[in-house]
Design a protein around this motif. Structure first.
Motif, PDB file in Angstrom:
ATOM      1  N   GLN A 199       0.951  -1.232  -0.095  1.00 40.49           N
ATOM      2  CA  GLN A 199      -0.054   0.101  -0.036  1.00 40.49           C
ATOM      3  C   GLN A 199       0.933   1.233  -0.087  1.00 40.49           C
ATOM      4  O   GLN A 199       2.017   1.172   0.540  1.00 40.49           O
ATOM      5  N   VAL A 232     -18.096  -1.677  -6.161  1.00 42.69           N
ATOM      6  CA  VAL A 232     -17.848  -0.208  -6.009  1.00 42.69           C
ATOM      7  C   VAL A 232     -19.198   0.392  -5.825  1.00 42.69           C
ATOM      8  O   VAL A 232     -19.427   1.364  -4.975  1.00 42.69           O
ATOM      9  N   ARG A 244     -17.869   6.903  -9.175  1.00 42.51           N
ATOM     10  CA  ARG A 244     -16.496   7.691  -9.654  1.00 42.51           C
ATOM     11  C   ARG A 244     -15.861   8.611  -8.468  1.00 42.51           C
ATOM     12  O   ARG A 244     -14.588   8.454  -8.146  1.00 42.51           O
ATOM     13  N   VAL A 247     -14.222   5.917  -5.751  1.00 38.12           N
ATOM     14  CA  VAL A 247     -12.919   5.665  -6.318  1.00 38.12           C
ATOM     15  C   VAL A 247     -11.797   6.638  -5.966  1.00 38.12           C
ATOM     16  O   VAL A 247     -10.799   6.369  -5.630  1.00 38.12           O
ATOM     17  N   ARG A 248     -12.330   7.852  -6.349  1.00 35.20           N
ATOM     18  CA  ARG A 248     -11.336   9.000  -6.125  1.00 35.20           C
ATOM     19  C   ARG A 248     -10.979   9.325  -4.432  1.00 35.20           C
ATOM     20  O   ARG A 248      -9.802   9.428  -4.256  1.00 35.20           O
ATOM     21  N   HIS A 251      -8.882   6.206  -2.994  1.00 39.25           N
ATOM     22  CA  HIS A 251      -7.661   6.274  -3.449  1.00 39.25           C
ATOM     23  C   HIS A 251      -6.632   7.354  -2.742  1.00 39.25           C
ATOM     24  O   HIS A 251      -5.642   7.078  -2.183  1.00 39.25           O
ATOM     25  N   THR A 256      -4.909   2.807  -2.568  1.00 37.41           N
ATOM     26  CA  THR A 256      -5.390   1.965  -3.479  1.00 37.41           C
ATOM     27  C   THR A 256      -6.731   2.034  -3.863  1.00 37.41           C
ATOM     28  O   THR A 256      -7.488   3.052  -3.722  1.00 37.41           O
ATOM     29  N   THR A 257      -7.254   0.793  -4.479  1.00 35.87           N
ATOM     30  CA  THR A 257      -8.493   0.989  -5.203  1.00 35.87           C
ATOM     31  C   THR A 257      -9.643   0.458  -4.188  1.00 35.87           C
ATOM     32  O   THR A 257      -9.319  -0.664  -3.505  1.00 35.87           O
ATOM     33  N   PRO A 258     -10.936   0.330  -4.444  1.00 38.30           N
ATOM     34  CA  PRO A 258     -11.786  -0.122  -3.319  1.00 38.30           C
ATOM     35  C   PRO A 258     -11.747  -1.839  -3.543  1.00 38.30           C
ATOM     36  O   PRO A 258     -11.804  -2.504  -2.812  1.00 38.30           O
ATOM     37  N   ARG A 260      -9.238  -3.744  -4.722  1.00 35.35           N
ATOM     38  CA  ARG A 260      -7.842  -4.079  -4.327  1.00 35.35           C
ATOM     39  C   ARG A 260      -7.975  -4.080  -2.909  1.00 35.35           C
ATOM     40  O   ARG A 260      -7.285  -5.237  -2.191  1.00 35.35           O
ATOM     41  N   TRP A 261      -8.501  -3.208  -2.211  1.00 32.78           N
ATOM     42  CA  TRP A 261      -8.632  -3.098  -0.669  1.00 32.78           C
ATOM     43  C   TRP A 261      -9.409  -4.437  -0.070  1.00 32.78           C
ATOM     44  O   TRP A 261      -9.162  -4.979   0.901  1.00 32.78           O
TER      45      TRP A 261
END
Length: 321
Positions: A199, A232, A244, A247-248, A251, A256-258, A260-261
């Motif tokens: 991370q 998401v 959107r 996601v912003r 990060h 990281t992205t939702p 991947r988390w």
């Protein structure tokens, strides 16, 4: 009882020294009876004088190089001078400990001390992002990754700066005592239970502009529903925002992205279940939200390097031993 030595040299940063002392050096509720035997070892100072830790404190300890060399894990919290060389006595003691099979760990600028031993040559290492360019310049045989929280090579582990030291220490607890103990300790420390080493350590917007902008409630909500299929869009609805925007914000807050988390949390949940229950692998996969056993095996092996069944077997053998 695993022995753990924390290195103190004159002028060492206080915060990085305080982290391992606080994590490993106190008896807490629900810590195992065979908790760490912690020793703070002063190196390179006159035995009659305490080591300075930061500009305000002094560290008195009866332990030195002898206890360092015989410890199972040696942790170097920081370097007093990233432009200079560590004491020869410390370099020799670290090399001797490594030859004995000790695990060497650095926090923040402590990577400069490990680099001086030559044990990081040909490897990738982490340090505080502010020191990454200097570490790469001084030790060109090392590949420095300025973006990650920590890197674990098994025998040598390097961590980033400041609060990433807590992540490194919790990672050690997870490796030594399992996910359940590490998660319990994280709750006591009011720290994230598991942040993967990959991370990002530097986040452009470390604090939300508004108090009610925190993602903590959403993360908690998702962590309690890992066994369910989450998207998401689901997280965005819970956060009362658009996918959107989520996601912003995600990060910016976590690096990281939702998705991947979520994957990292599910692997951590599967690991905890493998350690603490006798549930079959397909049931572990279901409860962790990874679907079928084959999916769990694929992702678990990719992250931890061993299949779930082998991980459970080796974990229990180590605990019995």
């Amino acid at each position: 009882m695993p022995s753990l030595a924390v290195v103190v040299t004159d002028g060492i940063p206080f915060f990085e020294l305080a982290i391992p002392c606080h994590v490993f050096g106190f008896d807490r509720i629900q810590t195992p009876p065979d908790w760490y035997d912690l020793r703070v070892c002063a190196i390179g100072t006159d035995s009659t004088e305490p080591a300075r830790t930061g500009p305000w404190f002094h560290t008195h300890t009866p332990y030195g190089a002898e206890e360092l060399v015989t410890s199972d894990t040696v942790l170097v919290p920081g370097s007093a001078d990233v432009h200079g060389d560590p004491p020869d006595e410390l370099v020799a003691a670290l090399l001797a400990a490594h030859r004995r099979g000790a695990r060497l760990v650095s926090l923040c600028s402590g990577a400069f001390t490990l680099a001086a031993t030559g044990l990081l040559d040909g490897r990738t290492a982490a340090t505080h992002w502010m020191y990454a360019a200097l570490l790469a310049e001084r030790y060109p045989a090392i590949t420095v990754d300025p973006s990650v929280l920590y890197i674990d090579h098994g025998d040598v582990l390097t961590g980033a700066g400041s609060t990433a030291g807590i992540d490194v220490c919790l990672h050690l607890v997870r490796e030594d005592f399992g996910a359940e103990t590490a998660n319990s300790l994280a709750r006591q420390l009011v720290a994230p239970a598991h942040r993967p080493g990959g991370q990002a350590q530097y986040i452009e917007t470390p604090l939300p502009e508004r108090r009610d902008d925190s993602l903590a409630p959403v993360l908690q909500w998702a962590a309690e529903r890992l066994h369910r299929p989450l998207t998401v869009a689901d997280l965005a609805r819970q956060a009362h925002t658009s996918p959107r925007t989520l996601v912003r914000r995600f990060h910016a807050a976590t690096g990281t992205t939702p998705l991947r988390w979520l994957q990292a949390q599910r692997i951590a949940r599967a690991r905890e279940l493998l350690e603490s229950t006798d549930l079959p692998v397909d049931r572990v996969a279901e409860l962790a939200g990874l679907g079928a056993a084959a999916n769990l095996r694929r992702h678990f092996t990719r992250v931890l390097g061993v299949p779930p069944v082998d991980y459970r077997r080796s974990y229990r053998a180590a605990r019995v031993g």
